[in-house]
Design an enzyme around this catalytic site. Structure first.
Site, PDB file in Angstrom:
ATOM      1  N   HIS A  25       0.836  -1.205   0.000  1.00 44.08           N
ATOM      2  CA  HIS A  25       0.000   0.000   0.000  1.00 44.08           C
ATOM      3  C   HIS A  25       0.866   1.248   0.000  1.00 44.08           C
ATOM      4  O   HIS A  25       1.284   1.724   1.063  1.00 44.08           O
ATOM      5  CB  HIS A  25      -0.900  -0.016   1.235  1.00 44.08           C
ATOM      6  N   ILE A 186     -10.388   9.149   1.189  1.00 44.69           N
ATOM      7  CA  ILE A 186     -10.327   8.008   0.253  1.00 44.69           C
ATOM      8  C   ILE A 186     -10.340   6.704   1.043  1.00 44.69           C
ATOM      9  O   ILE A 186      -9.676   6.586   2.069  1.00 44.69           O
ATOM     10  CB  ILE A 186      -9.007   8.041  -0.564  1.00 44.69           C
ATOM     11  N   HIS A 260      -4.030   3.285  -3.343  1.00 44.95           N
ATOM     12  CA  HIS A 260      -4.255   2.664  -2.032  1.00 44.95           C
ATOM     13  C   HIS A 260      -3.511   1.334  -1.858  1.00 44.95           C
ATOM     14  O   HIS A 260      -2.719   1.191  -0.932  1.00 44.95           O
ATOM     15  CB  HIS A 260      -5.748   2.436  -1.774  1.00 44.95           C
TER      16      HIS A 260
HETATM   17  C1  LIG Z   1     -11.666  -5.034   9.429  1.00 45.98           C
HETATM   18  C2  LIG Z   1     -11.111  -4.791   8.084  1.00 45.98           C
HETATM   19  N1  LIG Z   1     -11.946  -4.734   7.028  1.00 45.98           N
HETATM   20  C3  LIG Z   1     -11.472  -4.532   5.785  1.00 45.98           C
HETATM   21  C4  LIG Z   1     -10.131  -4.402   5.565  1.00 45.98           C
HETATM   22  C5  LIG Z   1      -9.585  -4.237   4.152  1.00 45.98           C
HETATM   23  N2  LIG Z   1      -9.125  -2.841   3.973  1.00 45.98           N
HETATM   24  C6  LIG Z   1      -7.831  -2.512   4.090  1.00 45.98           C
HETATM   25  S1  LIG Z   1      -7.551  -0.888   3.903  1.00 45.98           S
HETATM   26  C7  LIG Z   1      -9.188  -0.582   3.638  1.00 45.98           C
HETATM   27  C8  LIG Z   1      -9.676   0.810   3.380  1.00 45.98           C
HETATM   28  C9  LIG Z   1      -9.221   1.700   4.416  1.00 45.98           C
HETATM   29  O1  LIG Z   1      -9.457   3.020   4.131  1.00 45.98           O
HETATM   30  P1  LIG Z   1      -8.532   4.075   4.832  1.00 45.98           P
HETATM   31  O2  LIG Z   1      -8.352   3.732   6.232  1.00 45.98           O
HETATM   32  O3  LIG Z   1      -9.135   5.414   4.558  1.00 45.98           O
HETATM   33  O4  LIG Z   1      -7.152   3.884   4.122  1.00 45.98           O
HETATM   34  P2  LIG Z   1      -6.515   4.704   2.928  1.00 45.98           P
HETATM   35  O5  LIG Z   1      -7.116   4.165   1.671  1.00 45.98           O
HETATM   36  O6  LIG Z   1      -6.835   6.125   3.132  1.00 45.98           O
HETATM   37  O7  LIG Z   1      -5.087   4.391   3.037  1.00 45.98           O
HETATM   38  C10 LIG Z   1      -9.915  -1.765   3.706  1.00 45.98           C
HETATM   39  C11 LIG Z   1     -11.391  -1.843   3.507  1.00 45.98           C
HETATM   40  C12 LIG Z   1      -9.286  -4.481   6.691  1.00 45.98           C
HETATM   41  N3  LIG Z   1      -7.967  -4.386   6.595  1.00 45.98           N
HETATM   42  N4  LIG Z   1      -9.801  -4.644   7.924  1.00 45.98           N
HETATM   43 MG   LIG Z   2      -8.543   7.111   3.754  1.00 44.34          MG
END
Ligand SMILES: Cc1ncc(C[n+]2csc(CCOP(=O)(O)OP(=O)(O)O)c2C)c(N)n1
Ligand SMILES: [Mg+2]
Length: 665
Positions: A25, A186, A260
């Site tokens: 990421h 995002i 991401h």
């Molecule tokens: C409990 C859980 N559900 C789903 C995920 C999969 N997942 C990893 S990052 C993410 C999105 C996170 O968004 P954000 O915290 O805003 O991260 P950014 O894209 O801004 O780095 C998801 C759904 C996870 N790691 N943990």
């Molecule tokens: Mg975010």
């Protein structure tokens, strides 16, 4: 040197490692590098040479997908994490796994990645700090005095557990908890406007937090000013809302979910270099930048200052100093083993028919006197779980010197907070709820097992035996779920003695959590000789035997042991050779050597009956092809316990009939 250069070192280590692994990421480290630089360079109190220094600030990366941000910080500041380690990002057995994992990397305080749990762990660490400080600090001698910082993303804030944990953090006035929100608008599906439009600052103010809003997360002075303000507020936890751009510096992927969760691609990485004016090759950090980042000297000085303070404390309060060190090193008192054994022996000698939840409370009331680091609690079921022992004193917002926490109706939050407490050190956390509601907390329970930490989960009302509350409250498949979790130990004692042993074993277990399962209803105490008493800790042992090789073995646990013993006695009167094996902890039994397992369950004895009021599928391996399981295969029903046990076949007559049928087969 410009702050920007230092932040760019994080950025390029991160995106180059992701590029090399072709996995990871890059967006979040690019976006949070500036915030991280301010915090780690100018605020965080830590000593890279001693990642376990007990008074270090804790740092939790709750949005753990940005793991390369943390690995870069650890490498740059001088932890034992080499450039080769960074180059091995996400590879088998590397010190840089996909998400931060506790125990793999020096300086990683918790395993994060399941979103929302990191911030709940951080709440636990801040709670532990406050409670430990209240117990140990003396006038002018604040030997426990550190902050807990957490980075969290939109995802953590969307997860329900952030509500549970942060709400309690506000109530308990965890003023030294400082969370920085990577507010980049995002998440994986794109711009969050379609699914995350909460007024987050208002939400946290409503919890009783100080909220510092409108901070430009790319503006070092603004971040620094916010951190100053946060540290000056000792009553309220602080949320710093940092506006950032995900994928900062990437001309084609900044402010887009495209940055991401996959490598940027070679061309885009080159474009980031151009955009940010970074001329160095991948994994090549110029010496002057390393020199600026190196935190070893400053860290050693900070620890030396603390050591002076601690030495003065030890001079004045030798007992307290020894206690603090002992507890921080996760050692039990010298007299623990002897005292707890003695207590258990006395229970055997003075039989009582108690519900095992009562036996648990009785044991706790004793054990707390020898192990004051037990930090108890319940998710609003204290009178049912009987987790509040005779020496319990509540931790309140204004007095954290107690040893008991009312977590409120927050099973998941409680469990993840307990994990944070265990990770912090100084306490052995335990917390209760109904076994059924383990499901609400499931992932935190799993994380405790994954992290190999000593969280003790107390689950009462362990079967249909809870009665009238009905199938919503009656666990069926939960015991199996716990037992099938790697590195969990699930204890279901059959009387006050096995219940006390389960506490003893959970307290002594250094490399993993335990689930202690207790009944609502009273159970008869079983007779045992000294050897049997000692064998309980082996997880499975012969509770009642016959002369010669058994024709039938009945395996059971908890409340169903009484049925097994009844059937064995009846059949013995008819000249049958029947053995009863008590199996309070299947996982522990499976860790014993083959000789022990064979001595308890000889392979040649194929007629086996398992009796347990939980999902029968779990036991088929133990019953074998020639055996039978008397268990549950459906949800329960609403009725008095005795009626339910009869209805589902857990009666003395039915147990006897099942045993007899096997013998005559
Ligand atoms: C409990 C859980 N559900 C789903 C995920 C999969 N997942 C990893 S990052 C993410 C999105 C996170 O968004 P954000 O915290 O805003 O991260 P950014 O894209 O801004 O780095 C998801 C759904 C996870 N790691 N943990
Ligand atoms: Mg975010």
């Amino acid at each position: 040197m410009e702050q920007q250069q230092l932040a760019n070192a994080i950025r390029f280590l991160s995106i180059d490692a992701v590029q090399k692994a072709n996995s990871g990421h890059p967006g979040a480290p690019l976006g949070m590098a500036d915030m991280a630089t301010v915090l780690w360079k100018d605020f965080l109190k830590h000593n890279p040479a001693d990642p376990l220094w007990i008074n270090r600030d804790r740092f939790v990366l709750s949005n753990g997908h940005s793991s390369m941000l943390l690995y870069s910080l650890l490498h740059l500041t001088g932890y034992d994490l080499s450039i080769e380690d960074l180059q091995n990002f996400r590879q088998l057995h590397s010190k840089t796994p996909g998400h931060p994992e506790y125990g793999y990397t020096p300086g990683v305080e918790t395993t994060s990645g399941p979103l929302g749990q990191g911030i709940a762990n951080a709440v636990g660490m801040a709670l532990a700090e406050k409670a430990l400080a209240a117990q140990f600090n003396r006038d002018g001698l604040p030997v426990v005095d550190h902050f807990t910082y957490a980075f969290l993303g939109d995802g953590c804030l969307m997860e329900g557990i952030s509500h549970e944990a942060c709400s309690l953090a506000g109530t308990l006035k965890l003023g030294k908890l400082i969370a920085l929100w990577d507010n980049n608008n995002i998440s994986i599906d794109g711009h969050v406007d379609g699914w995350f439009t909460d007024d987050t600052p208002a939400r946290f103010r409503a919890y009783g937090w100080q909220v510092i809003d409108h901070v430009d997360g790319h503006h070092p002075q603004q971040v620094a000013a916010a951190l100053e303000q946060a540290r000056n507020e000792r009553q309220k936890p602080t949320l710093i809302c940092c506006k950032t751009t995900i994928g900062f510096g990437s001309p084609n992927k900044a402010d887009s979910h495209d940055s991401h969760g996959s490598a940027l691609g070679k061309e885009e990485v080159a474009l980031v270099r151009e955009t940010l004016g970074w001329t160095h090759a991948a994994f090549d950090i110029p010496q002057p930048i390393y020199a600026q980042w190196d935190a070893r000297e400053k860290g050693a000085a900070a620890q030396a200052d603390w050591q002076d303070l601690f030495n003065r404390y030890r001079d004045q309060y030798p007992e307290e100093a020894a206690g603090l060190l002992r507890r921080s090193l996760k050692q039990l008192p010298d007299n623990w083993r002897h005292n707890s054994q003695d207590y258990i022996r006395q229970l055997q000698d003075h039989p009582a028919n108690l519900a095992t939840r009562q036996a648990s409370q009785k044991a706790l009331s004793q054990f707390i006197q020898w192990v004051p680091e037990l930090l108890g609690g319940s998710a609003d079921l204290s009178p049912s779980n009987l987790t509040r022992h005779s020496q319990a004193r509540d931790i309140t917002p204004d007095d954290a010197s107690g040893n008991y926490i009312s977590y409120g109706v927050r099973e998941f939050g409680m469990s993840a907070i307990m994990n944070g407490v265990a990770l912090h050190g100084g306490f052995i956390p335990y917390g209760g709820t109904f076994l059924m509601f383990m499901e609400y907390a499931r992932n935190a329970v799993r994380m405790a097992a994954l992290m190999k930490i000593r969280s003790i989960f107390v689950y009462t009302h362990d079967s249909i035996g809870l009665g009238e509350d009905g199938p919503t409250h009656q666990p069926v498949e939960q015991l199996a779920a716990l037992r099938l979790t790697p590195n969990m130990e699930t204890w279901r004692g059959c009387d006050q003695v096995e219940a006390a042993v389960s506490w003893q074993q959970a307290i002594e277990r250094e490399n993993g959590p335990s689930a202690l399962i207790f009944t609502r209803q009273p159970l008869e105490q079983q007779p045992r000789d000294a050897r049997q008493l000692a064998n309980i800790a082996k997880g499975g042992y012969v509770l009642r035997d016959c002369d010669g090789v058994p024709e039938l073995i009945i395996i059971s646990s908890g409340s169903e042991i009484e049925l097994a013993v009844y059937a064995a006695i009846e059949l013995a009167e008819q000249g049958k050779r029947v053995r009863v094996v008590s199996m309070p902890c299947v996982e522990r039994f499976e860790k014993q050597d083959a000789a022990w397992r064979e001595s308890v369950l000889p392979g040649a004895v194929r007629k086996r009956l398992v009796i347990e009021a939980s999902i029968e599928g779990f036991w088929r391996g133990y019953a074998g092809l020639d055996g039978k399981v008397l268990g549950m295969s459906s949800f329960g029903e609403s009725a008095p316990a005795a009626v339910l046990f009869g209805h589902f076949g857990f009666s003395k007559d039915h147990a006897l009939a099942a045993a007899r049928a096997l013998l005559t087969d």
